[in-house]
Write a protein that holds these residues in place. Structure first.
Motif, PDB file in Angstrom:
ATOM      1  N   TYR A  39       1.361   3.785  -4.340  1.00  9.22           N
ATOM      2  CA  TYR A  39       1.967   3.006  -3.390  1.00  9.22           C
ATOM      3  C   TYR A  39       1.078   2.270  -2.710  1.00  9.22           C
ATOM      4  CZ  TYR A  39       5.415   2.264   0.323  1.00  9.22           C
ATOM      5  OH  TYR A  39       6.338   1.760   1.206  1.00  9.22           O
ATOM      6  N   ARG A  41       9.350   3.674  -4.080  1.00  8.70           N
ATOM      7  CA  ARG A  41      10.025   4.484  -2.850  1.00  8.70           C
ATOM      8  C   ARG A  41      11.294   5.212  -3.229  1.00  8.70           C
ATOM      9  NH1 ARG A  41       8.350   0.057   0.384  1.00  8.70           N
ATOM     10  NH2 ARG A  41      10.454  -0.924   0.065  1.00  8.70           N
ATOM     11  N   ALA A  96       7.384   8.398   2.166  1.00  8.58           N
ATOM     12  CA  ALA A  96       6.562   7.007   2.460  1.00  8.58           C
ATOM     13  C   ALA A  96       5.977   6.975   3.728  1.00  8.58           C
ATOM     14  CB  ALA A  96       7.472   5.964   1.995  1.00  8.58           C
TER      15      ALA A  96
END
Length: 923
Positions: free
Chosen positions: A830, A846, A856
């Protein structure tokens, strides 16, 4: 007045010119409607700054509010007609006063002015203006007011203070100011006027104007050109843009605008209103204006040369120059007698009005003065005048200087170099010298993508002067000729060379073999090229050193593309084993650049950088397309995208093999990862249309686009077609990624046996290539097809060592998605996607994080990022259903998100939102 640059074809002038002036319009309207408004509002600014457009917008806004307006536009000749403005104002007043005021006013205006004319006009106008409802009188170009009208109107305006009538006047001040000693500052000091200055546009405003006009963001080079040539005048900016569009020198790609050359002049029409205005000034002004447009760079010497050119004495010329200064056409230069154009674009416009003889005569005068030491100018100016003068000056000296200057500018300035070399060729009479000019011209045109001109000059050498050049020069012309055919997409001519025409080419057998191989590559027939090279090895290796070196380089690179990497790996390990290595830096540069280019094609940017750095080439010049690929693979996406747009807009990568496809591949990967799906697909389609070579390299990014839109079957077909295309051409490069993609597709379809057969193919390719990317693809394919956690962990370690951000993040996402690694690794992926600003890949990740209950970070930033992605996808033209698929949510959720986005931004439709994003206006 010289403030309208538009031709009659520009029917939407006011709206376009006004852009960036909304605040000024609002201020003027507020002043005019204020209860304690000053009786006079002066809108001031230099020529071409857009006062008339602002005045029109004020009129429109007042009318929209239900207020009464009256508009008058003055002409230059009215300054010499007594009471012109005062009588016109009376003649235009409200119809209810016609029976009383206008009949008397018309009679007064028609009669010869007498001692009581001003007094009568003043009384009648005062009576008409003080007995009516709220009225705004708008007067454009009020600097042309005649002295008698000023004498009538200024006292009356003082009397109107606090009354129902307000005057809004657009005023251009001449350098000496208006007559009668009346200035805006004095009027303001007397309490009669509010002054609203209208200044040239700042850079940000020019950028916004260009973006709105072109629906594309201007490049820094384009902005610098407009700043230099237009001096912030919006009408001049729009005229320049239209001229470059008309002449084909302005290119738009991926909603970004570029100039092909900073010195390519715009194709301006000869009937621009600004030019027509000067044409009507009379006397010596018009011929002097045309001459000074050419000669002003010569400084103090220009005045005498202008006089000689137009056949006038210097006193008359100086008077005309002073009038052009008063008209704000010219300004004083850096020294006595020096002149410059206030808006340099006007000089370009004036030169379009010169006839052929006028152009050559002016150029002759300029060149003669410079050669005689009577004037000084830079090399570019002299070269341009030599081109124009032609045989009006000594052709021997002119051709020699043009050849020197053109050769010196070969790399830096293709537009000028091509012009100068072409002009030199036309002036040369000696065959040997002419051939040297043709060689330089052909090479220059090929470097700068002017393929038609390159082909013409190269073929002239090959067909008529082959006996006057060295074998090395002959080979260069053959390669230029073939590259030009490839750049023009002339597959018929290339096929003719490949099928038999190569045997009739001039030069030795080695020349013909190498030339045919290059032609085959332009037709994407790589296996045939390699076979031909191998079958005729004794012929090309025994030819001259240049042929032998080029044949060796082709043998190394072709073999690598086809999966035989032994010779190529040896070349990378020791590139100095090369016939031309000691023959100069140019040959070393070409070898190292080509080897590095092939390495990047195999996904090995780290090896490419080490190769260049070990031989001190990393800090030097590197071709733009190679920088795009290197930056894209290394995760430097913003500079890669900026360079890629410029490269694709101007065709910088066309002609080199297979760079154009690699640039399109990297660009489509970046755009797709950032959610710009339609633009990514446009890039892929461009590659197929412009230079269809190694198109299987585009299958992986195209498959990603289809997968993002939920078209899994189509994504699988794209990969299968890519593999079939590569197999048909014998190409192995790039198939490691495709076999991995096919393995994943088969697993998604539930066919484990087919997926494991794909693993065998990935392993075969990895054995052939031995590259880091191929090994990574083998590890990943084995891990997912056999559910091998050890291989998955090894793949993650290898991806980290390779250090390519997108590859590393994709690897982590893949192994977690298939249950082969701890989901906490998704934080690492990420963050990597975040560094790349890969909005769509972050959003897709996500969804995976939610499936694995991984939170997240920073919810507020996620909301903002989702809005950015949604706006981007809307701009790409996706429907609500497609948005739902891409975002992994429901159509109802999409509708809610869109509603909130429109509410926050104030836009009411997708069209408005897309337009705002293009213009950089999205809050």
């Amino acid at each position: 007045m010289v403030n309208n640059w538009h031709s009659e074809a520009d029917s939407d002038r006011p709206a376009r010119v006004l852009f960036g002036r909304d605040a000024t319009v609002t201020r003027v309207v507020d002043l005019a409607t204020s209860p304690d408004a000053a009786p006079l509002i002066l809108l001031t600014g230099p020529a071409g700054v857009g006062r008339s457009a602002v005045l029109d917008a004020v009129d429109e806004e007042l009318t929209a509010r239900g207020l009464r307006t009256l508009t008058l536009r003055l002409a230059r000749n009215e300054r010499d007609r007594p009471y012109s403005l005062a009588s016109r104002l009376g003649a235009e007043l409200d119809a209810r006063d016609r029976a009383t005021v206008l009949r008397s006013t018309a009679k007064t205006a028609a009669a010869p002015p007498g001692p009581d004319t001003g007094r009568r006009l003043a009384a009648e106008l005062r009576a008409a203006l003080t007995t009516r409802d709220k009225l705004t009188v708008l007067v454009d170009d009020v600097q042309w007011t005649d002295p008698d009208s000023r004498a009538v109107l200024l006292p009356m305006i003082r009397h109107l203070a606090g009354g129902p009538v307000t005057f809004v006047c657009a005023l251009r001040l001449a350098p000496a100011g208006p007559g009668d000693g009346v200035t805006p500052d004095r009027l303001r000091a007397a309490g009669l006027a509010e002054v609203v200055p209208l200044r040239p546009l700042r850079e940000a405003e020019v950028r916004a104007l260009v973006t709105r006009r072109l629906q594309a963001e201007p490049s820094p080079a384009l902005l610098a050109y407009l700043r230099r040539e237009c001096r912030g005048r919006p009408t001049a900016v729009l005229t320049a843009l239209a001229g470059h569009q008309r002449g084909g020198s302005l290119r738009v790609f991926d909603r970004h605008a570029y100039l092909t050359s900073p010195h390519w002049p715009p194709a301006l029409p000869a009937d621009l209103p600004s030019v027509e205005y000067l044409r009507r000034l009379g006397g010596w002004v018009w011929p002097v204006a045309k001459a000074v447009a050419v000669l002003h760079p010569l400084g103090a010497a220009a005045t005498g040369l202008i006089a000689e050119a137009v056949g006038a004495d210097e006193t008359a010329v100086r008077k005309a120059l002073d009038e052009l200064y008063a008209e704000e056409v010219l300004r004083h230069g850096p020294g006595p007698g020096h002149w410059r154009f206030r808006v340099p674009l006007l000089a370009s416009a004036l030169t379009t009005c010169l006839g052929p003889y006028e152009r050559r005569r002016l150029a002759q005068l300029a060149v003669t003065a410079i050669w005689a030491g009577e004037a000084v100018a830079d090399d570019r100016y002299l070269a341009e005048q030599l081109v124009t003068a032609g045989r009006f000056v000594d052709p021997g000296r002119a051709s020699a200087e043009l050849l020197d200057k053109g050769s010196a500018a070969m790399l830096a300035d293709g537009y000028c170099a091509e012009r100068w070399l072409r002009a030199a060729i036309d002036l040369i009479t000696q065959p040997e010298q002419r051939v040297q000019g043709l060689l330089a011209h052909a090479s220059t045109c090929c470097i700068h993508l002017r393929y038609a001109e390159a082909m013409e000059s190269a073929w002239t050498v090959l067909s008529a002067h082959a006996d006057l050049v060295t074998p090395e020069e002959l080979l260069e012309m053959e390669l230029v000729y073939v590259s030009a055919l490839g750049g023009m997409g002339d597959t018929a001519a290339l096929t003719e060379i490949c099928e038999g025409g190569w045997r009739s080419l001039p030069g030795g057998e080695g020349h013909r073999i190498v030339t045919r191989c290059i032609a085959l590559c332009h037709l994407d027939r790589w296996r045939e090229a390699d076979d031909h090279l191998a079958a005729r090895r004794d012929d090309w290796s025994g030819d001259n050193v240049v042929v032998a070196a080029l044949g060796q380089l082709m043998h190394e690179c072709f073999g690598a593309y086809l999966g035989r990497t032994g010779a190529f790996d040896l070349a990378v390990a020791d590139p100095s084993r090369y016939p031309l290595w000691t023959e100069g830096a140019r040959h070393r540069f070409e070898r190292l650049s080509q080897l590095a280019r092939v390495l990047m094609g195999f996904g090995e940017p780290d090896r490419a950088e080490r190769l260049l750095a070990d031989h001190h080439l990393l800090v030097g010049y590197r071709p733009v397309p190679d920088r795009v690929v290197a930056d894209g693979q290394a995760g430097r996406w913003d500079p890669a995208l900026q360079l890629a747009r410029a490269s694709l807009a101007t065709g910088l990568s066309v002609g080199d093999l297979p760079v154009h496809t690699q640039v399109c591949r990297e660009t489509s990967v970046i755009l797709g990862a950032r959610g710009q799906l339609a633009r990514a697909r446009e890039v892929i389609e461009r590659a197929r249309t412009v230079q269809p070579v190694m198109l299987h390299l585009l299958s992986a990014p195209e498959s990603y686009l289809d997968q993002s839109l939920g078209a899994a079957d189509r994504a699988r077909r794209v990969v299968a077609d890519g593999l079939a295309l590569a197999a048909g051409r014998g190409l192995v490069v790039g198939t490691d990624e495709l076999w991995l993609a096919m393995a994943l597709a088969e697993l998604a379809a539930g066919d484990t046996a087919a997926a494991r057969r794909c693993v065998d193919e990935v392993s075969r390719v990895a054995e052939l290539l031995g590259t880091g990317r191929a090994r990574l693809c083998r590890l990943l394919a084995t891990a997912v097809a056999h559910h091998d956690r050890a291989r998955a962990a090894e793949a993650v370690r290898l991806a980290r060592r390779r250090g390519l951000p997108l590859e590393q993040a994709d690897t982590i996402g893949m192994v977690v998605r298939h249950g082969l690694a701890d989901a906490s690794l998704l934080h690492e992926a990420y963050a990597l996607y975040g560094e790349l600003d890969a909005l769509l890949r972050r959003a897709q990740l996500r969804n995976l994080m939610r499936e694995h209950e991984v939170i997240a970070p920073r919810r507020s930033s996620v909301v903002a990022e989702n809005e950015r992605l949604l706006a981007t996808l809307v701009t790409e033209g996706l429907t609500n259903r497609e948005l739902a698929v891409v975002l992994g949510t429901s159509e109802k959720s999409v509708e809610g998100r869109l509603g909130r986005l429109f509410k926050r931004t104030g836009y009411r439709s997708r069209v408005e939102l897309a337009s705002a994003i293009l213009a950089g206006e999205l809050p």
